[in-house]
Design a protein around this motif. Sequence first.
Motif, PDB file in Angstrom:
ATOM      1  N   SER A 247       0.686  -1.035  -0.154  1.00 20.26           N
ATOM      2  CA  SER A 247      -0.079  -0.139   0.212  1.00 20.26           C
ATOM      3  C   SER A 247       0.753   1.253  -0.121  1.00 20.26           C
ATOM      4  CB  SER A 247      -0.774  -0.185   1.393  1.00 20.26           C
ATOM      5  OG  SER A 247      -0.150   0.306   2.032  1.00 20.26           O
ATOM      6  N   ALA A 248       0.378   1.985  -0.191  1.00 14.48           N
ATOM      7  CA  ALA A 248       1.155   3.403   0.330  1.00 14.48           C
ATOM      8  C   ALA A 248       1.930   4.125   1.247  1.00 14.48           C
ATOM      9  CB  ALA A 248      -0.288   4.750  -0.440  1.00 14.48           C
ATOM     10  N   ASN A 249       0.587   3.278   2.309  1.00 10.84           N
ATOM     11  CA  ASN A 249       1.631   4.074   3.345  1.00 10.84           C
ATOM     12  C   ASN A 249       3.057   2.324   3.671  1.00 10.84           C
ATOM     13  OD1 ASN A 249       1.503   4.972   6.195  1.00 10.84           O
ATOM     14  ND2 ASN A 249       0.846   3.603   7.188  1.00 10.84           N
ATOM     15  N   GLN A 250       2.511   1.484   3.232  1.00 12.15           N
ATOM     16  CA  GLN A 250       3.627   0.586   3.724  1.00 12.15           C
ATOM     17  C   GLN A 250       5.309   0.462   2.633  1.00 12.15           C
ATOM     18  OE1 GLN A 250       1.001  -2.551   2.555  1.00 12.15           O
ATOM     19  NE2 GLN A 250       1.048  -3.664   4.493  1.00 12.15           N
ATOM     20  N   SER A 251       4.835   1.430   1.559  1.00 11.39           N
ATOM     21  CA  SER A 251       5.700   1.478   0.750  1.00 11.39           C
ATOM     22  C   SER A 251       6.534   2.783   1.255  1.00 11.39           C
ATOM     23  CB  SER A 251       5.152   2.091  -0.993  1.00 11.39           C
ATOM     24  OG  SER A 251       4.660   0.531  -1.607  1.00 11.39           O
ATOM     25  N   TYR A 252       5.837   3.360   1.960  1.00  9.73           N
ATOM     26  CA  TYR A 252       7.012   4.496   2.547  1.00  9.73           C
ATOM     27  C   TYR A 252       7.233   4.094   3.197  1.00  9.73           C
ATOM     28  CZ  TYR A 252       7.908   8.490   5.347  1.00  9.73           C
ATOM     29  OH  TYR A 252       8.532   9.334   6.154  1.00  9.73           O
ATOM     30  N   TYR A 253       7.410   2.925   4.330  1.00  7.71           N
ATOM     31  CA  TYR A 253       8.423   2.704   5.027  1.00  7.71           C
ATOM     32  C   TYR A 253       9.032   1.891   4.982  1.00  7.71           C
ATOM     33  CZ  TYR A 253       5.329   5.389   8.672  1.00  7.71           C
ATOM     34  OH  TYR A 253       4.985   6.427   9.134  1.00  7.71           O
ATOM     35  N   VAL A 254       8.434   0.732   3.756  1.00  5.98           N
ATOM     36  CA  VAL A 254       9.807   0.041   2.973  1.00  5.98           C
ATOM     37  C   VAL A 254      10.662   0.403   2.865  1.00  5.98           C
ATOM     38  CG1 VAL A 254      10.116  -2.113   1.472  1.00  5.98           C
ATOM     39  CG2 VAL A 254       7.782  -2.082   2.891  1.00  5.98           C
ATOM     40  N   ILE A 255      10.621   1.415   1.638  1.00  2.69           N
ATOM     41  CA  ILE A 255      11.532   2.470   1.744  1.00  2.69           C
ATOM     42  C   ILE A 255      12.822   2.747   2.477  1.00  2.69           C
ATOM     43  CG2 ILE A 255      12.627   4.102  -0.208  1.00  2.69           C
ATOM     44  CD1 ILE A 255      10.441   3.329  -2.224  1.00  2.69           C
ATOM     45  N   LYS A 256      11.961   3.764   3.373  1.00  2.26           N
ATOM     46  CA  LYS A 256      12.536   4.243   4.306  1.00  2.26           C
ATOM     47  C   LYS A 256      13.549   3.293   4.968  1.00  2.26           C
ATOM     48  CE  LYS A 256      12.087   7.131   8.058  1.00  2.26           C
ATOM     49  NZ  LYS A 256      10.919   8.341   9.523  1.00  2.26           N
ATOM     50  N   ASP A 257      12.777   2.586   5.432  1.00  2.00           N
ATOM     51  CA  ASP A 257      13.456   1.110   6.204  1.00  2.00           C
ATOM     52  C   ASP A 257      14.801   1.343   5.377  1.00  2.00           C
ATOM     53  OD1 ASP A 257      11.598   1.339   8.625  1.00  2.00           O
ATOM     54  OD2 ASP A 257      11.408  -0.892   8.001  1.00  2.00           O
ATOM     55  N   PHE A 258      14.717   0.185   4.033  1.00  2.00           N
ATOM     56  CA  PHE A 258      16.007   0.181   3.060  1.00  2.00           C
ATOM     57  C   PHE A 258      17.010   1.267   3.102  1.00  2.00           C
ATOM     58  CE2 PHE A 258      17.595   0.980  -0.518  1.00  2.00           C
ATOM     59  CZ  PHE A 258      18.388  -0.367  -0.900  1.00  2.00           C
ATOM     60  N   LEU A 259      16.006   3.192   2.916  1.00  2.00           N
ATOM     61  CA  LEU A 259      17.267   4.004   3.314  1.00  2.00           C
ATOM     62  C   LEU A 259      18.362   4.064   4.248  1.00  2.00           C
ATOM     63  CD1 LEU A 259      15.465   5.954   1.046  1.00  2.00           C
ATOM     64  CD2 LEU A 259      17.357   4.818  -0.241  1.00  2.00           C
ATOM     65  N   SER A 260      17.777   3.711   5.200  1.00  2.00           N
ATOM     66  CA  SER A 260      18.132   3.412   7.182  1.00  2.00           C
ATOM     67  C   SER A 260      19.340   3.286   6.875  1.00  2.00           C
ATOM     68  CB  SER A 260      17.512   3.246   7.874  1.00  2.00           C
ATOM     69  OG  SER A 260      17.163   2.223   7.872  1.00  2.00           O
ATOM     70  N   ILE A 261      19.569   1.215   6.150  1.00  2.00           N
ATOM     71  CA  ILE A 261      19.987   0.672   5.736  1.00  2.00           C
ATOM     72  C   ILE A 261      21.128   1.115   4.282  1.00  2.00           C
ATOM     73  CG2 ILE A 261      21.492  -1.575   5.587  1.00  2.00           C
ATOM     74  CD1 ILE A 261      18.546  -2.511   6.724  1.00  2.00           C
ATOM     75  N   TYR A 262      20.717   0.855   3.863  1.00  2.00           N
ATOM     76  CA  TYR A 262      21.755   0.978   2.664  1.00  2.00           C
ATOM     77  C   TYR A 262      21.383   2.969   2.430  1.00  2.00           C
ATOM     78  CZ  TYR A 262      21.480  -3.279   1.421  1.00  2.00           C
ATOM     79  OH  TYR A 262      21.545  -4.896   1.399  1.00  2.00           O
ATOM     80  N   LYS A 263      22.164   4.175   2.529  1.00  2.00           N
ATOM     81  CA  LYS A 263      22.307   5.487   3.084  1.00  2.00           C
ATOM     82  C   LYS A 263      22.841   6.004   1.660  1.00  2.00           C
ATOM     83  CE  LYS A 263      23.143   5.206   8.073  1.00  2.00           C
ATOM     84  NZ  LYS A 263      22.560   4.133   8.439  1.00  2.00           N
ATOM     85  N   PRO A 264      22.208   6.463   1.193  1.00  2.00           N
ATOM     86  CA  PRO A 264      22.304   7.290   0.005  1.00  2.00           C
ATOM     87  C   PRO A 264      23.435   8.517   0.160  1.00  2.00           C
ATOM     88  CG  PRO A 264      20.141   7.479   0.713  1.00  2.00           C
ATOM     89  CD  PRO A 264      20.395   7.262   1.840  1.00  2.00           C
ATOM     90  N   ILE A 265      23.988   8.337  -0.967  1.00  2.00           N
ATOM     91  CA  ILE A 265      25.944   8.929  -1.251  1.00  2.00           C
ATOM     92  C   ILE A 265      25.098   9.968  -2.194  1.00  2.00           C
ATOM     93  CG2 ILE A 265      27.905   9.397  -1.497  1.00  2.00           C
ATOM     94  CD1 ILE A 265      27.933   6.433  -0.291  1.00  2.00           C
ATOM     95  N   SER A 266      24.678   9.547  -2.931  1.00  2.00           N
ATOM     96  CA  SER A 266      23.922  10.410  -3.873  1.00  2.00           C
ATOM     97  C   SER A 266      23.227   9.292  -5.331  1.00  2.00           C
ATOM     98  CB  SER A 266      25.266  11.009  -5.146  1.00  2.00           C
ATOM     99  OG  SER A 266      25.814   9.840  -5.901  1.00  2.00           O
ATOM    100  N   PHE A 267      22.146  10.067  -5.760  1.00  2.00           N
ATOM    101  CA  PHE A 267      21.368   9.672  -7.220  1.00  2.00           C
ATOM    102  C   PHE A 267      21.230  10.068  -7.818  1.00  2.00           C
ATOM    103  CE2 PHE A 267      17.146   9.188  -8.152  1.00  2.00           C
ATOM    104  CZ  PHE A 267      17.139   7.713  -9.248  1.00  2.00           C
ATOM    105  N   LYS A 268      21.038   9.853  -8.888  1.00  2.00           N
ATOM    106  CA  LYS A 268      20.688  11.306 -10.564  1.00  2.00           C
ATOM    107  C   LYS A 268      20.538   9.499 -11.215  1.00  2.00           C
ATOM    108  CE  LYS A 268      21.562  13.831 -13.245  1.00  2.00           C
ATOM    109  NZ  LYS A 268      20.781  15.445 -13.453  1.00  2.00           N
ATOM    110  N   LEU A 269      19.308  10.450 -11.600  1.00  2.00           N
ATOM    111  CA  LEU A 269      18.328   9.768 -13.306  1.00  2.00           C
ATOM    112  C   LEU A 269      18.808   9.556 -14.027  1.00  2.00           C
ATOM    113  CD1 LEU A 269      14.563  10.647 -11.972  1.00  2.00           C
ATOM    114  CD2 LEU A 269      15.666   8.686 -11.870  1.00  2.00           C
TER     115      LEU A 269
END
Length: 134
Positions: free
Chosen positions: A64-86
Amino acid sequence: MIIFAFFFLNCNVSYSQDIKINDVSKIFIHFEDGLNNNAIDKFSSYFAEKSFISLKNGNSGYYSANQSYYVIKDFLSIYKPISFKLTNIVTDSTNPFASGVLKFNNNGIKGTAIVFISLQLIRNQWKISQITIN
């Protein structure tokens, strides 16, 4: 009169398409900014009611939209972004998509992942239907 009507209708269709492309570009800009700054809230309002999320850590499924938020938030708490470019963006499609490279830090180890995002038109609004980070 017929020529004027045709011109007006043709311009109206073109204008409508331009608005849709601008909406798509706006979502991609917010997504890029959000991943760059580890700020999921910058793009979370664009999640569809059910989005497919597939992540490098093995999490995969429809959320769900709410779950998606937390799934990605949890992922990025482990794989901390340095940079991202499309780097590849396709906006003039019935299913717009973009991909890019995420550079991250995972417990002091730097890595990269390919990110893919696709959109779907739902009730006349563009929504994020899929995010893959592998």
